[in-house]
Design a protein around this motif. Structure first.
Motif, PDB file in Angstrom:
ATOM      1  N   ASN A 198       0.868  -1.180   0.000  1.00 25.13           N
ATOM      2  CA  ASN A 198       0.000   0.000   0.000  1.00 25.13           C
ATOM      3  C   ASN A 198       0.904   1.230   0.000  1.00 25.13           C
ATOM      4  O   ASN A 198       1.354   1.680   1.051  1.00 25.13           O
ATOM      5  CB  ASN A 198      -0.908  -0.020   1.236  1.00 25.13           C
ATOM      6  N   ILE A 199       1.177   1.759  -1.175  1.00 29.59           N
ATOM      7  CA  ILE A 199       2.140   2.850  -1.284  1.00 29.59           C
ATOM      8  C   ILE A 199       1.639   4.127  -0.617  1.00 29.59           C
ATOM      9  O   ILE A 199       2.429   4.962  -0.164  1.00 29.59           O
ATOM     10  CB  ILE A 199       2.494   3.104  -2.770  1.00 29.59           C
ATOM     11  N   ASN A 200       0.319   4.282  -0.507  1.00 26.40           N
ATOM     12  CA  ASN A 200      -0.233   5.479   0.128  1.00 26.40           C
ATOM     13  C   ASN A 200       0.112   5.564   1.609  1.00 26.40           C
ATOM     14  O   ASN A 200       0.160   6.650   2.184  1.00 26.40           O
ATOM     15  CB  ASN A 200      -1.750   5.540  -0.050  1.00 26.40           C
ATOM     16  N   SER A 201       0.349   4.415   2.225  1.00 29.37           N
ATOM     17  CA  SER A 201       0.745   4.415   3.638  1.00 29.37           C
ATOM     18  C   SER A 201       2.039   5.193   3.838  1.00 29.37           C
ATOM     19  O   SER A 201       2.244   5.830   4.870  1.00 29.37           O
ATOM     20  CB  SER A 201       0.917   2.983   4.147  1.00 29.37           C
ATOM     21  N   LYS A 203       3.230   7.483   1.357  1.00 23.97           N
ATOM     22  CA  LYS A 203       3.048   8.825   0.800  1.00 23.97           C
ATOM     23  C   LYS A 203       2.318   9.748   1.770  1.00 23.97           C
ATOM     24  O   LYS A 203       2.507  10.968   1.743  1.00 23.97           O
ATOM     25  CB  LYS A 203       2.268   8.734  -0.513  1.00 23.97           C
ATOM     26  N   ASN A 204       1.500   9.189   2.639  1.00 25.43           N
ATOM     27  CA  ASN A 204       0.703  10.001   3.564  1.00 25.43           C
ATOM     28  C   ASN A 204       1.462  10.412   4.827  1.00 25.43           C
ATOM     29  O   ASN A 204       0.905  11.089   5.686  1.00 25.43           O
ATOM     30  CB  ASN A 204      -0.574   9.257   3.960  1.00 25.43           C
ATOM     31  N   PHE A 214       2.052   5.534  11.646  1.00 22.80           N
ATOM     32  CA  PHE A 214       2.190   4.753  10.417  1.00 22.80           C
ATOM     33  C   PHE A 214       1.603   3.345  10.558  1.00 22.80           C
ATOM     34  O   PHE A 214       1.813   2.664  11.552  1.00 22.80           O
ATOM     35  CB  PHE A 214       3.669   4.638  10.034  1.00 22.80           C
ATOM     36  N   LYS A 215       0.883   2.930   9.528  1.00 22.71           N
ATOM     37  CA  LYS A 215       0.405   1.555   9.392  1.00 22.71           C
ATOM     38  C   LYS A 215       0.577   1.149   7.936  1.00 22.71           C
ATOM     39  O   LYS A 215       0.132   1.852   7.044  1.00 22.71           O
ATOM     40  CB  LYS A 215      -1.067   1.442   9.794  1.00 22.71           C
ATOM     41  N   SER A 216       1.225   0.029   7.716  1.00 24.00           N
ATOM     42  CA  SER A 216       1.486  -0.389   6.333  1.00 24.00           C
ATOM     43  C   SER A 216       0.218  -0.784   5.597  1.00 24.00           C
ATOM     44  O   SER A 216       0.150  -0.699   4.373  1.00 24.00           O
ATOM     45  CB  SER A 216       2.473  -1.560   6.317  1.00 24.00           C
ATOM     46  N   GLY A 268      12.200   6.492  -4.821  1.00 22.51           N
ATOM     47  CA  GLY A 268      13.265   7.064  -4.017  1.00 22.51           C
ATOM     48  C   GLY A 268      12.766   8.235  -3.188  1.00 22.51           C
ATOM     49  O   GLY A 268      13.162   8.422  -2.040  1.00 22.51           O
ATOM     50  N   LYS A 269      11.852   9.006  -3.768  1.00 24.38           N
ATOM     51  CA  LYS A 269      11.262  10.132  -3.045  1.00 24.38           C
ATOM     52  C   LYS A 269      10.228   9.649  -2.035  1.00 24.38           C
ATOM     53  O   LYS A 269      10.187  10.125  -0.900  1.00 24.38           O
ATOM     54  CB  LYS A 269      10.620  11.109  -4.022  1.00 24.38           C
ATOM     55  N   VAL A 270       9.401   8.679  -2.428  1.00 28.13           N
ATOM     56  CA  VAL A 270       8.348   8.179  -1.535  1.00 28.13           C
ATOM     57  C   VAL A 270       8.952   7.610  -0.255  1.00 28.13           C
ATOM     58  O   VAL A 270       8.588   8.015   0.857  1.00 28.13           O
ATOM     59  CB  VAL A 270       7.496   7.105  -2.238  1.00 28.13           C
ATOM     60  N   PHE A 271       9.865   6.662  -0.397  1.00 29.91           N
ATOM     61  CA  PHE A 271      10.478   6.040   0.774  1.00 29.91           C
ATOM     62  C   PHE A 271      11.516   6.961   1.417  1.00 29.91           C
ATOM     63  O   PHE A 271      11.628   7.032   2.648  1.00 29.91           O
ATOM     64  CB  PHE A 271      11.131   4.713   0.397  1.00 29.91           C
TER      65      PHE A 271
END
Length: 300
Positions: A198-201, A203-204, A214-216, A268-271
């Motif tokens: 869940n990439i939004n976890s 990005k948010n 945070f929750k994956s 790279g930016k997200v993480f």
């Protein structure tokens, strides 16, 4: 316990929990700033190295026996760990030690291959590493954020061929995945792996407070990370595998070699943004330590 209290404590094995659910955390050995602070504290007399030495002393009384070319030599477990961490020996460990056997029980055996790493205890090994970090014999690290996020990966994008994967670390440049030992050969031979996430976890998370929440949410994973088999089976990861006990293998993959299916998202930016948020917060906390030290110095 707040972050400053954690750093100033004498706990070497414990992690500092960041997210309330324990999926994101930190260990002082994974950042040059906290290593240097620990070293400074050691200089002030908190005796971290002495504490570790006392914890490892029992290994000197644990006899072991090497066997090579039918000759047996007695040593002890402490010297084995020391030899393994000696960079002059480790560089050629698997070239020269393939035929060496070791027994932790008796000079008559049973013997196991020295390079199988089955003699190694992770917690004991960690103490040796911490000692070398504190005494300056290992290079210090850029900031690394630890994680414990379980994912399911499809081998060659086949739903009939899946393995369990753990995301164990994020840094500015890449991530580390953990894979069970029995799946190692699958990874070496695969064309790619596809992991639901869940990439939004990620990005948010736009502040440290949001990182703490945070929750994956992997049960709601609708995004797919694709990693080519060549990125997993490169020479660096293969060499690291040589030092595994066989129960678990770790693979480092730079973000430039991780793709998000049907998206041009810059991973790279997200993480990396999540890592940067935590590092920035911790730097603010360490500034409080520096300011306190300066005030105490002035008062003296």
């Amino acid at each position: 316990m707040n972050f400053v209290d954690y750093i100033q404590s004498s706990s070497f094995k414990e992690n500092y929990k960041i997210s309330a659910n324990g999926e994101l955390f930190f260990h002082w050995a994974n950042w040059r700033e906290t290593c240097q602070l620990q070293k400074k504290s050691h200089g002030d007399g908190t005796h971290q190295v002495e504490y570790i030495d006392n914890a490892l002393e029992f290994l000197k009384a644990k006899p072991i026996w090497y066997q090579r070319n039918f000759k047996t030599v007695k040593s002890n477990l402490f010297e084995l760990y020391e030899a393994y961490l000696d960079p002059r020996l480790k560089a050629t460990w698997h070239d020269f030690q393939k035929s060496t056997l070791v027994s932790l029980h008796h000079e008559a055996g049973p013997f196991i291959s020295l390079t199988s790493m089955r003699w190694m205890d992770k917690s004991v090994y960690s103490l040796f590493v911490y000692r070398k970090l504190l005494t300056g014999y290992l290079p210090l690290r850029d900031f690394r954020l630890s994680a414990d996020i379980n994912l399911v990966a499809e081998i060659n994008e086949s739903p009939l061929n899946t393995i369990h994967v753990r995301l164990t670390q994020l840094s500015e440049k890449g991530l580390i995945l953990s894979i069970d030992g029995h799946d190692y050969n699958k990874i070496l031979k695969c064309e790619n792996i596809a992991m639901k996430i869940n990439i939004n976890s990620f990005k948010n998370t736009d502040s440290f407070k949001s990182v703490q929440k945070f929750k994956s949410n992997t049960e709601k994973a609708n995004d797919t990370l694709i990693i080519n088999g060549s990125s997993l089976a490169n020479m660096s990861n293969r060499n690291n595998a040589n030092y595994s006990s066989g129960d678990e293998y770790f693979f480092y993959v730079p973000y430039s070699e991780v793709n998000l299916l049907k998206s041009d998202e810059d991973l790279g930016k997200v993480f990396g943004d999540v890592v940067a948020i935590v590092e920035k917060e911790f730097k603010k906390e360490l500034m409080k330590v520096s300011l306190k030290d300066e005030l105490e110095l002035v008062a003296a």
